[in-house]
Design an enzyme around this catalytic site. Structure first.
Site, PDB file in Angstrom:
ATOM      1  N   ASP A  19      -0.416  -5.731   0.545  1.00  0.00           N
ATOM      2  CA  ASP A  19      -1.643  -5.944  -0.291  1.00  0.00           C
ATOM      3  C   ASP A  19      -1.593  -7.452  -0.725  1.00  0.00           C
ATOM      4  OD1 ASP A  19      -3.151  -3.491   0.494  1.00  0.00           O
ATOM      5  OD2 ASP A  19      -2.010  -2.582  -0.892  1.00  0.00           O
ATOM      6  N   CYS A  42       0.920  -1.322   0.129  1.00  0.00           N
ATOM      7  CA  CYS A  42       0.170  -0.106  -0.030  1.00  0.00           C
ATOM      8  C   CYS A  42       0.989   1.444   0.027  1.00  0.00           C
ATOM      9  CB  CYS A  42      -0.889   0.158   1.303  1.00  0.00           C
ATOM     10  SG  CYS A  42      -1.863   1.481   1.634  1.00  0.00           S
TER      11      CYS A  42
END
Length: 110
Positions: free
Chosen positions: A40, A33
């Site tokens: 992620d 992120c």
């Protein structure tokens, strides 16, 4: 730490005269992120009808793994992967879906 190169290799389509579908599912995609630096996780689903070239799987796996330390929004990384694949394979058709895991109570499919 040495930066991984984002290289996609191809091989000649063995059945150029036939419009057939290839699907690759990569359930262990990881990027970061850009806001929080947190990882992620996503499943990347690639579906395409090759023209002259097919993507070579080992290079595709290494290519996807090269995003592990890259801070990119879901939308940006998904479209970057698609653009790169289209530019090297020049398929008849290509569709890429990234199904990102739940974070903060929201899942995203790009």
């Amino acid at each position: 730490m040495e930066e991984q190169l984002k290289i996609l290799e191809t091989f000649e389509n063995p059945n150029k005269e036939r419009a057939y579908t290839i699907e690759h599912i990569a359930p262990e995609f990881t990027s970061l992120c850009p806001k929080t630096g947190q990882p992620d996780f996503a499943t990347i689903n690639l579906e395409y009808i090759p023209n002259e070239l097919c993507v070579e799987l080992k290079s595709y796996k290494i290519y996807l793994n090269s995003y592990r330390n890259d801070g990119m929004f879901f939308e940006a990384v998904t479209n970057k992967i698609l653009d790169d694949l289209v530019s090297v394979c020049m398929p008849r058709y290509m569709h890429l879906t990234a199904e990102f895991n739940v974070r903060g109570g929201i899942s995203s499919i790009i």
